[in-house]
Design an enzyme around this catalytic site. Structure first.
Site, short mmCIF file in Angstrom:
data_model
loop_
_atom_site.label_atom_id
_atom_site.label_comp_id
_atom_site.label_asym_id
_atom_site.label_seq_id
_atom_site.Cartn_x
_atom_site.Cartn_y
_atom_site.Cartn_z
N ASP A 1 0.02 49.55 71.37
CA ASP A 1 -1.27 49.90 71.97
C ASP A 1 -2.17 48.68 72.14
O ASP A 1 -3.39 48.81 72.27
CB ASP A 1 -2.00 50.94 71.10
CG ASP A 1 -1.39 52.32 71.19
OD1 ASP A 1 -0.74 52.62 72.22
OD2 ASP A 1 -1.54 53.11 70.24
N ASP B 1 4.58 49.12 59.30
CA ASP B 1 3.40 48.48 59.87
C ASP B 1 3.70 47.01 60.14
O ASP B 1 4.67 46.45 59.62
CB ASP B 1 2.21 48.61 58.92
CG ASP B 1 1.58 50.01 58.96
OD1 ASP B 1 1.95 50.79 59.87
OD2 ASP B 1 0.75 50.31 58.09
N ASP C 1 2.58 44.23 59.15
CA ASP C 1 2.56 43.23 58.07
C ASP C 1 3.72 43.39 57.09
O ASP C 1 3.76 42.71 56.06
CB ASP C 1 1.23 43.28 57.32
CG ASP C 1 0.80 44.69 56.96
OD1 ASP C 1 1.33 45.64 57.56
OD2 ASP C 1 -0.08 44.85 56.09
N ASP D 1 -1.27 59.62 57.33
CA ASP D 1 -0.12 59.66 56.42
C ASP D 1 -0.34 60.64 55.27
O ASP D 1 0.54 61.44 54.93
CB ASP D 1 0.20 58.26 55.89
CG ASP D 1 -1.04 57.51 55.40
OD1 ASP D 1 -2.15 58.09 55.42
OD2 ASP D 1 -0.90 56.34 54.99
#
Length: 486
Positions: free
Chosen positions: A89, A144, A146, A237
């Site tokens: 995105d 994610d 990271d 989540d």
């Protein structure tokens, strides 16, 4: 006299609520230690290897996208059973960088697709659901930007879906930059407590637990039957976790599989992450607690599920206790209240002892030495208590329904002590809105320390010293990271 009684009543109420939550933590310690007496049976890979879709939700991840995609492409899993969805995105130049990396991976034979939505509806939850609708896999692994999964991540976790009612398997988070600064050391210390004692304790006691947003695998059917990813809270989540478990799905937590990740190194990034986690938990509690108490899951599970979802409210009571501790010192010095009351207040030290044991157990499980614990624990407590002001604002926003966007935590690709983030385009070099209030609280607790000498009463001195240190650390990093040179 009325104002004194009012302050002491509110002070006692706040300590009592904090104590109730600490009792919950004591049970998790017990559950964790009991689980360590048993040897876990590690399941083996099924004879028919299932198809897995790996989802990588991205939003302006210029500095870490290459690291992430290359890491996922080293997963030791058959290429014909692996699909990689890059759910992008992004609105900046990272789009081009990501496209180039994906094209290189395609040449190497990977089934990798770059999914770009026309509109960023629902933020991360919306992207995950968009990808889920077209995912080929029976299982969905999520990372994610990271995170850096180990090569054997899938082969270690997929076997835990050895029962048809297992809906999600979560790995433990590791840290690739925990030694970068005091901020990262404190974050790692706190997260290690959650990912050892708390998550294992919940799972082994058959309590509600949560997917941590990344570094885990879902059964696609579980997500679908639970209603899919929804974006009416900031913690999609946690929300999905409870909806799935209330549908009868079971979760598994695997402590010995570690997925390394990068901790936020900049104070505003840490604040935004804390705000999102805290506010989102409150939003989820408002949405799910009634559903928990309507469900046929047993009283213990209902109580601990409620404590879990309402845990963020503790920040308000920690802050109230902190603020009132200085006038309580003054009230005590004038001897207008019976000393018996203040003697009884020492009972609440048991809550502090429980929390201390919680982190001692977590440190032992990580095989850290006592010197490391002795250095980090006071600093962790200090900063955690100081963050109670910032997090209390997030609690109130969630409680009263103030809506806000999903603000991503910027990534820096900082893995070495010699690196800095001076040129990082995502860093906001501004003082946080709370800077001057936090500096005022730094002065306020300095007054509390001085008052101990004035009144010759040092019972609250360690408490005020930690608050003074915590607000001092936050003020220092806020000011330091607002400058051009970092």
């Amino acid at each position: 006299m009325i104002w004194q009684i009012t302050i002491l009543a509110l002070y006692t109420l706040s300590l009592s609520i904090i104590f109730i939550f600490s009792i919950g933590q004591a049970y998790l310690i017990f559950s964790y230690l009991r689980s360590k007496r048993k040897t876990d049976v590690v399941p083996v890979m099924p004879p028919i290897i299932p198809f897995v879709t790996v989802q990588l939700p991205l939003f302006n991840e210029l500095y870490v996208v290459e690291r992430l995609i290359k890491s996922v492409c080293t997963l030791n899993y058959p290429k014909d059973k692996l699909e990689i969805q890059v759910l992008d995105d992004s609105t900046d130049l990272s789009l081009i960088e990501t496209e180039n990396i994906i094209n290189k991976m395609k040449v190497l034979g990977f089934d990798i697709v770059h999914i770009k939505r026309e509109k960023n509806t629902g933020f991360k939850a919306g992207a995950l659901q968009f990808g889920l609708n077209i995912a080929k896999g029976e299982f969905i692994a999520i990372f994610d930007a990271d995170f850096l999964p180990e090569k054997d991540f899938l082969k270690k976790l997929i076997p835990y879906f050895n029962q048809p009612n297992i809906g999600m398997v979560q790995s433990r988070w590791g840290h690739i930059n925990n030694d970068y600064s005091l901020l990262t050391k404190i974050q790692a210390f706190g997260l290690d407590g959650h990912f050892t004692v708390e998550q294992t304790g919940r799972n082994k006691a058959n309590l509600f637990m949560n997917f941590n947003g990344t570094a885990g695998i879902w059964r696609k059917q579980c997500i679908t039957e639970a209603g899919g990813w929804q974006h009416d809270t900031l913690t999609e989540d946690l929300d999905l976790s409870y909806r799935a478990q209330l549908k009868g799905w079971e979760f598994t937590y695997v402590e010995n599989v570690v997925t390394p990740a990068e901790l936020p190194v900049e104070s505003n990034a840490l604040r935004s992450q804390q705000h999102r986690w805290t506010k989102g938990a409150i939003e989820t509690s408002k949405k799910m607690i009634k559903e928990i108490w309507r469900a046929d899951v047993g009283l213990k599970k209902k109580i601990f599920g409620t404590l879990h979802l309402m845990n963020s409210y503790v920040f308000i009571f920690v802050f109230i206790t902190s603020i009132l501790s200085v006038p309580v010192l003054v009230i005590k010095s004038y001897n207008e209240i019976s000393p018996t009351y203040f003697n009884l207040m020492t009972f609440f030290l048991l809550g502090f002892i429980i929390i201390t044991v919680f982190y001692i157990v977590a440190s032992i499980s990580k095989k850290e030495n006592i010197k490391t614990f002795a250095k980090l624990y006071p600093m962790f407590l200090s900063v955690s208590m100081a963050l109670s002001f910032h997090n209390s604002m997030a609690v109130l926003e969630g409680l009263f329904g103030f809506k806000s966007d999903f603000i991503r935590t910027p990534k820096f690709n900082i893995t070495d002590l010699k690196q800095n983030f001076e040129e990082n385009i995502y860093v906001k070099r501004i003082l946080p809105k709370a800077f001057f209030l936090e500096f005022a609280l730094f002065i306020y607790f300095a007054f509390g320390l001085i008052s101990a000498f004035y009144f010759k009463d040092f019972a609250l001195f360690p408490f005020h010293l930690m608050l003074f240190s915590g607000f001092g650390i936050l003020t220092f990093y806020s000011f330091k990271h607002s400058l051009k040179k970092v």
